[in-house]
Scaffold this motif. Structure first.
Motif, PDB file in Angstrom:
ATOM      1  N   SER A 100       0.826  -1.208   0.000  1.00 41.52           N
ATOM      2  CA  SER A 100       0.000   0.000   0.000  1.00 41.52           C
ATOM      3  C   SER A 100       0.865   1.265   0.000  1.00 41.52           C
ATOM      4  O   SER A 100       2.058   1.239   0.313  1.00 41.52           O
ATOM      5  CB  SER A 100      -0.921   0.009   1.219  1.00 41.52           C
ATOM      6  OG  SER A 100      -0.195   0.309   2.392  1.00 41.52           O
ATOM      7  N   TYR A 101       0.231   2.359  -0.333  1.00 42.07           N
ATOM      8  CA  TYR A 101       0.884   3.664  -0.355  1.00 42.07           C
ATOM      9  C   TYR A 101       1.464   3.994   1.025  1.00 42.07           C
ATOM     10  O   TYR A 101       2.594   4.463   1.134  1.00 42.07           O
ATOM     11  CB  TYR A 101      -0.135   4.720  -0.795  1.00 42.07           C
ATOM     12  CG  TYR A 101       0.380   6.127  -0.801  1.00 42.07           C
ATOM     13  CD1 TYR A 101       1.251   6.546  -1.798  1.00 42.07           C
ATOM     14  CD2 TYR A 101      -0.001   7.033   0.178  1.00 42.07           C
ATOM     15  CE1 TYR A 101       1.725   7.845  -1.818  1.00 42.07           C
ATOM     16  CE2 TYR A 101       0.466   8.330   0.160  1.00 42.07           C
ATOM     17  CZ  TYR A 101       1.333   8.732  -0.822  1.00 42.07           C
ATOM     18  OH  TYR A 101       1.815  10.014  -0.844  1.00 42.07           O
ATOM     19  N   SER A 127       1.386   3.055  -6.540  1.00 38.27           N
ATOM     20  CA  SER A 127       0.396   2.345  -5.736  1.00 38.27           C
ATOM     21  C   SER A 127      -0.937   2.346  -6.461  1.00 38.27           C
ATOM     22  O   SER A 127      -1.236   3.257  -7.235  1.00 38.27           O
ATOM     23  CB  SER A 127       0.213   3.034  -4.385  1.00 38.27           C
ATOM     24  OG  SER A 127       1.427   3.059  -3.685  1.00 38.27           O
ATOM     25  N   GLU A 128      -1.722   1.318  -6.191  1.00 37.08           N
ATOM     26  CA  GLU A 128      -3.042   1.244  -6.823  1.00 37.08           C
ATOM     27  C   GLU A 128      -3.946   2.361  -6.330  1.00 37.08           C
ATOM     28  O   GLU A 128      -4.758   2.882  -7.070  1.00 37.08           O
ATOM     29  CB  GLU A 128      -3.666  -0.120  -6.537  1.00 37.08           C
ATOM     30  CG  GLU A 128      -2.953  -1.270  -7.208  1.00 37.08           C
ATOM     31  CD  GLU A 128      -3.557  -2.612  -6.830  1.00 37.08           C
ATOM     32  OE1 GLU A 128      -4.692  -2.656  -6.318  1.00 37.08           O
ATOM     33  OE2 GLU A 128      -2.871  -3.612  -7.053  1.00 37.08           O
ATOM     34  N   SER A 129      -3.810   2.687  -5.057  1.00 38.66           N
ATOM     35  CA  SER A 129      -4.655   3.722  -4.477  1.00 38.66           C
ATOM     36  C   SER A 129      -3.871   4.481  -3.419  1.00 38.66           C
ATOM     37  O   SER A 129      -3.045   3.917  -2.718  1.00 38.66           O
ATOM     38  CB  SER A 129      -5.892   3.083  -3.842  1.00 38.66           C
ATOM     39  OG  SER A 129      -6.618   4.042  -3.121  1.00 38.66           O
TER      40      SER A 129
END
Length: 139
Positions: free
Chosen positions: A2-3, A68-70
């Motif tokens: 994750s971010y 990151s994806e989000s």
């Protein structure tokens, strides 16, 4: 990853490298001079400033290398952040007893400032490590 977790890795690296550079510069400047007489203030300010800039650029670089994806924080990120800051706050609270005692016994400013810096580094390292463990192993 994750971010927020990536950010903790950057923070951990920057804290460790920044404090290591500070120690090398201060101890290198000591030579034959007593340690308490070293001109540590500019080194301390520059290394802290460089750590802040390094953290910003490190985070940007990590996102460029592997986006990151989000970037949205979810409940798990908030819980991990809260837990890590709670434990790090305990380290900070207990650790600040040392510089407080040094101030009470009127120790040299060098020792007080360095004890405070070490406690802040310990607090940052503890928080980052606790958060990374929580990301990897869960609560």
């Amino acid at each position: 990853m994750s971010y927020e977790e990536k950010g903790q890795w950057v923070y951990l690296a920057v804290i460790a490298i920044g404090y290591g550079v500070y120690l090398v510069l201060v101890l290198g400047q000591a030579g034959t001079t007593p340690l308490a007489e070293v001109d540590y203030q500019p080194i301390l300010l520059w290394t802290v400033g460089a750590a802040i800039v390094g953290s910003i650029f490190g985070r940007i670089a990590i996102e460029i290398i592997g986006p990151s994806e989000s970037r949205n924080e979810d409940v798990r990120d908030r819980d991990i952040g809260r837990f890590g800051e709670y434990v790090a706050g305990i380290v900070l609270g207990i650790g600040m007893v040392v510089p407080f005692i040094l101030a009470l016994v009127e120790a040299e400013h060098f020792w007080i400032a360095n004890a405070m810096y070490l406690v802040f580094v310990a607090q940052g390292l503890t928080g980052a490590v606790i958060k990374l463990i929580a990301y990897r192993r869960g609560f």
